[in-house]
Design an enzyme around this catalytic site. Sequence first.
Site, short mmCIF file in Angstrom:
data_model
loop_
_atom_site.label_atom_id
_atom_site.label_comp_id
_atom_site.label_asym_id
_atom_site.label_seq_id
_atom_site.Cartn_x
_atom_site.Cartn_y
_atom_site.Cartn_z
N CYS A 151 0.85 -1.19 0.00
CA CYS A 151 0.00 0.00 0.00
C CYS A 151 0.88 1.24 0.00
O CYS A 151 2.11 1.15 0.10
CB CYS A 151 -0.93 0.02 1.22
N CYS A 164 48.16 -10.54 -8.05
CA CYS A 164 48.42 -10.32 -6.63
C CYS A 164 47.25 -9.55 -6.01
O CYS A 164 46.29 -9.19 -6.69
CB CYS A 164 49.72 -9.56 -6.41
N ASP A 169 12.16 -19.05 12.74
CA ASP A 169 13.29 -18.61 13.55
C ASP A 169 14.10 -17.50 12.88
O ASP A 169 15.18 -17.15 13.34
CB ASP A 169 14.25 -19.78 13.83
N ASP A 229 15.09 -24.20 12.42
CA ASP A 229 14.68 -24.78 11.14
C ASP A 229 14.54 -23.74 10.04
O ASP A 229 14.23 -24.07 8.90
CB ASP A 229 13.37 -25.57 11.30
N CYS A 282 3.35 1.73 2.89
CA CYS A 282 4.65 1.06 2.75
C CYS A 282 5.64 2.02 2.06
O CYS A 282 6.78 2.17 2.49
CB CYS A 282 4.52 -0.22 1.92
N ASP A 301 16.90 -24.47 18.99
CA ASP A 301 15.44 -24.51 19.03
C ASP A 301 15.02 -25.97 19.21
O ASP A 301 15.62 -26.87 18.64
CB ASP A 301 14.88 -23.95 17.73
N CYS A 342 46.13 -6.31 -7.62
CA CYS A 342 45.25 -6.48 -8.78
C CYS A 342 43.80 -6.63 -8.33
O CYS A 342 42.88 -6.04 -8.92
CB CYS A 342 45.65 -7.72 -9.59
#
Length: 885
Positions: free
Chosen positions: A21, A89, A699, A695, A24, A496, A92
């Site tokens: 919307c 090197c 989380d 998982d 946002c 967890d 570079c």
Amino acid sequence: MAQKSGRKKEKVRIHIGGMTCTTCAATIEKGLTKTPGVEEARVSFASEQASIEYDPERVNLSTLKETISRIGYGTATRKSVFPVHGMTCASCVARVEQALASVSGVVSANVNLASEKATVEYLEGTPVSDLKKAVAEAGYEFGEEAETLDGIAMSSRRETKSLRNRFLFAAVIGLLILGLGFGPHFTGKPYLLWALATPVQFWAGWRFYRGMWGALRHRTADMNTLIAVGTSAAYVYSVLAVTFPAFFASGGLEPQLYFDTSAMIIGLILLGRFLEARAKGQTSEAIKKLVGMQPRTALVIRNGEEKEIPVEEVAVGDLVMVRPGERVPVDGIVRQGYSSVDESMITGESIPVEKKEGDEVIGATINKTGSFQFEATKVGKDTTLAQIIRLVEEAQGSKAPIQRLADIIASYFVPAVIGIALVTFAIWYFAGPAPAFTFALLNFIAVLIIACPCALGLATPTAIMVGTGKGAENGILIRSAEALERAHRINTALLDKTGTLTQGKPLVTDIITALAYSEKDVLRLAASVERHSEHPLAEAVVQAASDKKLKLQSATGFKAIPGKGVEASVDGKKVILGNLALMEHKKLALNRLEKEASRLWEQGKTVMFLGIGREVIGILALADTLKAGAREAVEALHRMGIEVAMLTGDNSRTAQAIAGEAGIDRIIAEVLPEHKAQEVKKLQSEGRVVAMVGDGINDAPALAQADIGIAIGTGTDVAIETGDITLISGDLSGIVNAIHLSKRTLRTIKQNLFWAFAYNTALIPVAAGVLFIAFGRTGVPSGLHFILGDYGFLNPILAAAAMATSSLTVVFNSLRLRRFKPARLTEMSKGGDQTAIDPVCKMEVKESEAAATSEYKEKKYYFCSISCQKAFDQNPEKYLAGENK
């Protein structure tokens, strides 16, 4: 695409995703306007674009992207990997990164010297031609983006072949010049040596001049500068000695020719580069294996006919046939057939996994036994394998914090070496013994040639490439070099509970009966009623009955009682299944089962009472059980000095039961998902370096807050983008192995940096001639005469050999990481891994590699496959007859 606006300001348009919307848009606009360096920001919800005017000296695109991301929205950027040739090197690398970063629209650029690849993140719409032009102007070759590694590998092979050819040419001509130099003098010999040395200098050694010119255009210097100046000094001096010998004679100097020196230096440096290129190719061996696993064709079924097509043409929804011994071409779901699939190349697990209808299969895994058909769900760049390859490429192209020190030193290194070489020349020319010019020239060349910024530049990226590749081989995906380095400092692992420590779904763990009923009777009746329910506990009961091959009875009059249980009629008898409150409400006799129920409650289990008529005939206990090897993983973390804490939304009693079973130190219970990140912050406020293991589904905030976020999952469900480290197999040993790998990799990097610094610190003074102080008057011992000559001066040819050796030492030391072997969970336990005999097929099975287990008469049996376990469960006495005798 970005475009210049005024002298100091730039304007950029960024496509933003996730807006729903105009609010946002206003939120993003406000956040961008507050960012220091942003002059003006306008965000359009309709076009989903942000138009930003900013001061590039105060803020860059990377910061703008992070700001938008922090507000909670996405930006449309693309990350691509391009081959870059001509780098030698760390200087570079810095120059190419600066060139790419200067292109309007580039968010970030990371260049890897070891793999000769640039990982560039840029805004959609940024022309790749602009990137190519910027790198070309910096003096390097920028290749086309490859969809797979095939293009990059082919380009690397061409570069290696070119180095080999130029080295062979330089070596043959150099040895010929050396031989002629020691031979008798003849008319025209100096001109012949000049003619032989010229193509070596300007064809075999052209790459050094090209690199030097690119550096000079940007008012800097690099490894190519040192080599080009050093060999040119020897070559030009020799040319002058051939063309103007009288000039040298008039000054009292004997004209010396050093064509052999310049040619042999170029030959030896090219040899070093050639061997280095081959060795660097081995650092990316793991990712090459991943790419090589992708099948070229797939057998699809369209319109009822089987048709073999290129794997690129497989579409989502296609039905694909896989026969025994073939690789699964793409990700999908089995629709017909049954087989076992070797997923070790993706997950690191060595035991084949049984696949039946409804199971997921991963592209590039190997079908072992039966044939099956599956529906393609992920193809092309969306497959698990493609995501792993992309992640490993990006990780190998990233930079570890420890590399910053090497980069800072490398930026000053080459100018400092040129300064030392000039000072060396001046000291020996004005204060050295006769012939002063000869000594000054040779020491000047030796200092330029022996200095090796290559070793500094390769110290970190080669180890990172091998470490991340080795992780991918074993189902450990590391998102960045920074994560790999940071993991070694972890002192707290926050796990967890659900789906990480435990299976993530309830299982029937105990059945206790009363009166004359057996366990099978209780389970059969409970499952007969519960198969009409969609509750997770009901599914667990039905699954337990299915596993024991029990024949269920028909149930009528099914009724769910919210918050208490269910009831139905089975064979004309009223069956009630539910909690204690339901039994008391129905006034059923408990038959002293409440004591057993209390014991099970103390263990954190859910207890279901089963009643018939007016009597309770049994109870079923259900729990989310620990994953296999969870306790061993916790023990292994403890032995590493890491505190283990468990995070869960469950009540304290359930949490205590699981923690006690797993041997966990600290429990954080009754935590809502949205508060998990706050618990991570609390641990960090205690000075802890926290690894959050979850998982990756609910989380995400906690994984982002932790010092290291470790996402754990299985197969195609794993959220690869979620954590700093992703464990594909779901095996908890991956946590321990990831930390071990981090420690090994960091130790290798430190060794590489030590040798690179030690080499340059020790040998540059030797090349400058400091040993003349020790040997100038007494003479060089016979054992060192070949290296230091008569007066303690290092031969420039040997300086070139030493320089090449230093780079190879760093690369080969990194390759030792390929020996890293991950530990299996049971190997981590103090008891070690035990071997048992599968009672069905009589094969030896290691406990750590068993596909399934069963208990019979209080004894545990291990099986090589689920098929053997099922056969055993149907008739244990049949397979134990010999054992009983």
